[in-house]
Design an enzyme around this catalytic site. Structure first.
Site, PDB file in Angstrom:
ATOM      1  N   LYS A   1      15.104  44.186  31.934  1.00  0.00           N
ATOM      2  CA  LYS A   1      15.061  45.053  33.124  1.00  0.00           C
ATOM      3  C   LYS A   1      13.741  45.812  33.268  1.00  0.00           C
ATOM      4  CE  LYS A   1      20.007  46.012  33.669  1.00  0.00           C
ATOM      5  NZ  LYS A   1      20.974  47.080  33.946  1.00  0.00           N
TER       6      LYS A   1
ATOM      7  N   ASP B   1      21.907  49.921  39.949  1.00  0.00           N
ATOM      8  CA  ASP B   1      22.866  50.510  38.997  1.00  0.00           C
ATOM      9  C   ASP B   1      23.363  51.891  39.453  1.00  0.00           C
ATOM     10  OD1 ASP B   1      22.971  48.384  37.196  1.00  0.00           O
ATOM     11  OD2 ASP B   1      21.269  49.121  36.033  1.00  0.00           O
TER      12      ASP B   1
END
Ligand code: ATR
Length: 286
Positions: free
Chosen positions: A73, A110
């Site tokens: 990520k 997220d």
């Protein structure tokens, strides 16, 4: 998964290492079938040393984009041509969209997934109601804190074992974040309206979270981003004393929505039936 792909099928996937336990192919596969999309979403096992090159191959292979998971990520933020504000602030990208000119746009969904999960599970809660306590200062905590700050939380008490990581998070995210030492985690619960665990404590195979809830007001919502097990010891203890609780699976489901919409052109919905389907996939895992 759709079994009748045409030559025009849209393609997406999830890049990670290892990738065998990812639930993303199952949850996107559910939506592809649900909405009868001519498309596919596949697991992409990509080693760390291959990641930057693999990302560059997405447009060349005709992919509409990809999700990115552990351990890529942060590398994804550096690899994209442009990153959205929230992704830069969090320091990580979990969703890549290939634009018409072949360039790569990076998002981090997220925090969106976290907030949408709470909104769906808690009719009465919004971030403005009162102080939030966040345990942990890893990548997930960054997304959670950014979402709470942007949602208008008046006070955010950030509790982490390693204080320096919490200080760095507070400096990067900004807003009303106050760093609290791990030793003071129980007094941090005074007057809170939300308690969120973003640490790995309570996850299957990890030690339990050692936290007495006596000082937490009964109306405070409690959520855990750990979803294996679904009912973590923290959620069980909170529910037993009457606090409203929300499990972490919903965050995973909701964070998937923006990518699916961008790649496949349909705004997907998180439903109970979908949750049940994804959960069955977790039970099948070794
Ligand atoms: P992620 O990026 O998925 O959030 P991470 O960066 O590994 O994961 O972060 C894990 C979090 O769990 C961290 O906040 C970590 O605390 P430290 O920053 O002090 O390492 C926390 N954590 C893990 N094991 C812990 C333990 N035994 N006690 C307290 N906190 C723990």
């Amino acid at each position: 998964m759709n079994t009748t792909l045409s030559g025009k099928a849209k393609l997406a996937g999830v890049m990670g290492w290892p990738i065998g336990h990812s639930l993303s192919p199952r949850l996107h596969g559910y939506w592809l079938r649900q909405y009868a999309v001519d498309g596919a979403y596949v697991p992409l096992a990509v080693r760390r040393e291959d990641f930057a090159g693999a990302v560059r191959m997405l447009p060349r292979l005709g992919f509409a984009g990809a999700n990115v998971t552990v351990p890529h990520k942060e590398a994804a933020l550096a690899a994209v041509d442009e990153a959205a504000g929230e992704a830069r602030r969090i320091g990580a990208v979990n969703t890549i969209v290939v634009r018409a000119d072949g360039s790569l746009m990076g998002w981090n969904s997220d925090g969106f997934g976290f907030m949408e999960n709470l909104k769906a599970g808690l009719a009465e809660w919004n971030p403005g109601l009162g102080p939030a306590v966040v345990l942990g200062a890893g990548g997930a905590a960054r997304a959670v804190c950014a979402a709470l700050v942007d949602g208008g939380v008046p006070e955010l008490r950030l509790v982490n074992r390693t204080a320096s990581r919490a200080e760095a998070l507070a400096a990067d995210i900004g807003g009303p974040i106050e760093v609290v030492s791990w030793a003071e985690r129980e007094s941090a619960l005074d007057g809170a309206r939300l308690l969120t665990n973003t640490t790995t404590l309570g996850m299957a195979g990890s030690p339990p979270l050692d936290l007495a809830l006596e000082r937490l007001p009964p109306e405070a919502a409690v959520t855990d981003i750990v979803y294996a097990p679904l009912r973590t010891p923290l959620l069980v203890a909170a529910a037993a004393r009457g606090n409203p609780t929300v499990d972490g699976l919903g965050m995973l489901l909701h964070q998937a929505r923006p990518g699916f919409a961008a790649w496949f052109g349909v705004e997907p919905e998180v439903t109970d039936e979908m949750r049940t389907f994804v959960l069955a996939g977790m039970e099948d895992q070794d």
